[in-house]
Enzyme design. Sequence first.
Site, short mmCIF file in Angstrom:
data_model
loop_
_atom_site.label_atom_id
_atom_site.label_comp_id
_atom_site.label_asym_id
_atom_site.label_seq_id
_atom_site.Cartn_x
_atom_site.Cartn_y
_atom_site.Cartn_z
N SER A 1 -52.28 -32.64 -2.99
CA SER A 1 -53.19 -33.31 -3.82
C SER A 1 -52.39 -33.55 -5.20
O SER A 1 -51.42 -34.08 -5.11
CB SER A 1 -54.46 -32.51 -4.14
OG SER A 1 -55.48 -33.39 -4.75
N LYS A 42 -48.34 -35.06 -5.86
CA LYS A 42 -48.01 -36.06 -6.56
C LYS A 42 -46.54 -35.39 -7.19
O LYS A 42 -45.65 -36.18 -7.37
CB LYS A 42 -48.84 -36.36 -7.58
CG LYS A 42 -50.40 -36.83 -7.15
CD LYS A 42 -51.38 -37.32 -8.41
CE LYS A 42 -52.79 -36.81 -8.23
NZ LYS A 42 -53.33 -37.66 -7.03
N TRP A 100 -61.43 -40.73 -1.27
CA TRP A 100 -61.10 -40.88 -2.61
C TRP A 100 -59.49 -41.10 -2.88
O TRP A 100 -58.95 -41.54 -3.76
CB TRP A 100 -61.47 -39.46 -3.31
CG TRP A 100 -61.30 -39.38 -4.64
CD1 TRP A 100 -60.57 -38.22 -5.39
CD2 TRP A 100 -61.87 -40.15 -5.74
NE1 TRP A 100 -60.52 -38.38 -6.64
CE2 TRP A 100 -61.31 -39.56 -7.17
CE3 TRP A 100 -62.69 -41.15 -6.05
CZ2 TRP A 100 -61.51 -39.84 -8.35
CZ3 TRP A 100 -62.89 -41.73 -7.21
CH2 TRP A 100 -62.61 -40.97 -8.37
N HIS A 157 -60.60 -33.43 2.13
CA HIS A 157 -59.69 -33.00 1.23
C HIS A 157 -59.24 -31.57 1.06
O HIS A 157 -59.89 -30.87 0.77
CB HIS A 157 -59.99 -33.65 -0.10
CG HIS A 157 -58.86 -33.77 -1.25
ND1 HIS A 157 -58.02 -34.42 -1.13
CD2 HIS A 157 -58.73 -32.77 -2.22
CE1 HIS A 157 -57.21 -34.40 -2.29
NE2 HIS A 157 -57.66 -33.03 -2.85
C1 GTR Z 1 -58.86 -34.89 -8.27
C2 GTR Z 1 -58.13 -35.88 -8.56
C3 GTR Z 1 -57.23 -36.38 -7.48
C4 GTR Z 1 -56.64 -35.12 -6.95
C5 GTR Z 1 -57.39 -33.95 -6.87
C6 GTR Z 1 -56.63 -32.55 -6.61
O1 GTR Z 1 -59.90 -34.72 -9.08
O2 GTR Z 1 -58.89 -37.14 -8.76
O3 GTR Z 1 -56.10 -37.44 -8.01
O4 GTR Z 1 -55.24 -34.77 -7.68
O5 GTR Z 1 -58.31 -33.96 -8.12
O6 GTR Z 1 -55.83 -32.44 -7.17
O7 GTR Z 1 -57.17 -31.75 -5.94
#
Ligand code: GTR
Length: 407
Positions: free
Chosen positions: A247, A251, A338, A388
Amino acid sequence: MRKVFLGLILFAILLSVRAQQKPVIYDEMQVPQFTLPPLLISESGKKITTAKEWEKVRRLELLNTFATQMFGQTPEGAIKTSYEVLKTHPQSLGGKATCKQVKVTFSNGAIERSMLMLIYLPNQVKGKAPLFLGYNFSGNQTIADDEDIIPSSEAERGSSKSRWAVEKLISSGYGLCTIWYYDIFPDAEDKHVESILPLFGYQSGNDIAASSWQAMGAWAWGLSRVMDYIETDNAIDESKVVLMGHSRNGKAALWAGAQDERFAVVISNNSGCGGAALSKRTFGETVGVITTAFPHWFCKAFGQYANNEEKLPFDQHQFLALMAPRPLYVASAEEDQWADPKGEYLSACYAGEVYELYGMKGLEKPDMPGINKPVMNRIGYHIRSGVHDVTDFDWDNYIRFADKWLK
Ligand code: GTR
């Protein structure tokens, strides 16, 4: 009465902010038409046809683009670093691993910051072990029930263990190094002064220039500092470090992998918007949403593309291509819309043009593989069932991918 009034005002402000955001797209039919910026045409309009031209010209241009317009520039200044082994346990995990915890202190002479590395190395490996490296979200002690782990936060011991297949890695002959990402930059809008930024001259209240780094840049920097340490540790094979991030940490891992070619393999787990996913699709999370919700992640210049993604002169396939020719794995999850699984796949797919310059195979175009059907060429990809997260299915495939390219 006053409270109700203030509440109403706040609600009105929130509504107006939300009104500026476009509705979230979860329907392929609503994805706008777009043309991707070219990967293999240089800024001067020259077609890039060889790996050498890619390395000497185009790769550098794109690195500069992502530094100045998305992640922020990484300062060059050298920071003094020292290592202190706080604890070593040669018979950890029932004798299968050696556990080492090392405090890294950074200093610029006036200011110090530190990070705490938790390292497990497989005892079955004689000589230098290959190793997976990745940030954890909530503190080192959350990744396993192991009482020996020095806590790096208040979070409960073992609370994230389902996301860390420590035993699996060790029995497959891999070490693991993890750090709490907060050590480098506490993940909130106003924490610059507590982060590593002051080591490079940042002071509370300073303006942040449009192309200056913030949290993402700092997190990537921290991963490279782990790599510096690894180069000094005779028990770890510095040529076989697999960088993995989930996540937001995915990045950051990609940005670290782009800048620092010492990472042998780079793995993006559900990194989504600002990571592997194509921004111009505006499916799920968008540049508009992410730069509003997390203004401290990317450089300020990235904000100019908020709700204006069609104006982006670059996109994430160009970012993923910066890993070439090293093995790259992108993973999505079916219910993680998402993060735009299709956008992650397409981006990895288009990055393949650069791998082809090296005579290497990327991903088949244009169709995504089925659910839970990993593809492992020089670029790997899977979309697994579920949400996720990081699961054993993900780890099993990351280990297979690392075995394929490193063993
Ligand atoms: C969310 C964000 C994502 C992702 C995620 C995470 O809130 O929108 O870009 O990075 O967090 O890191 O779990």
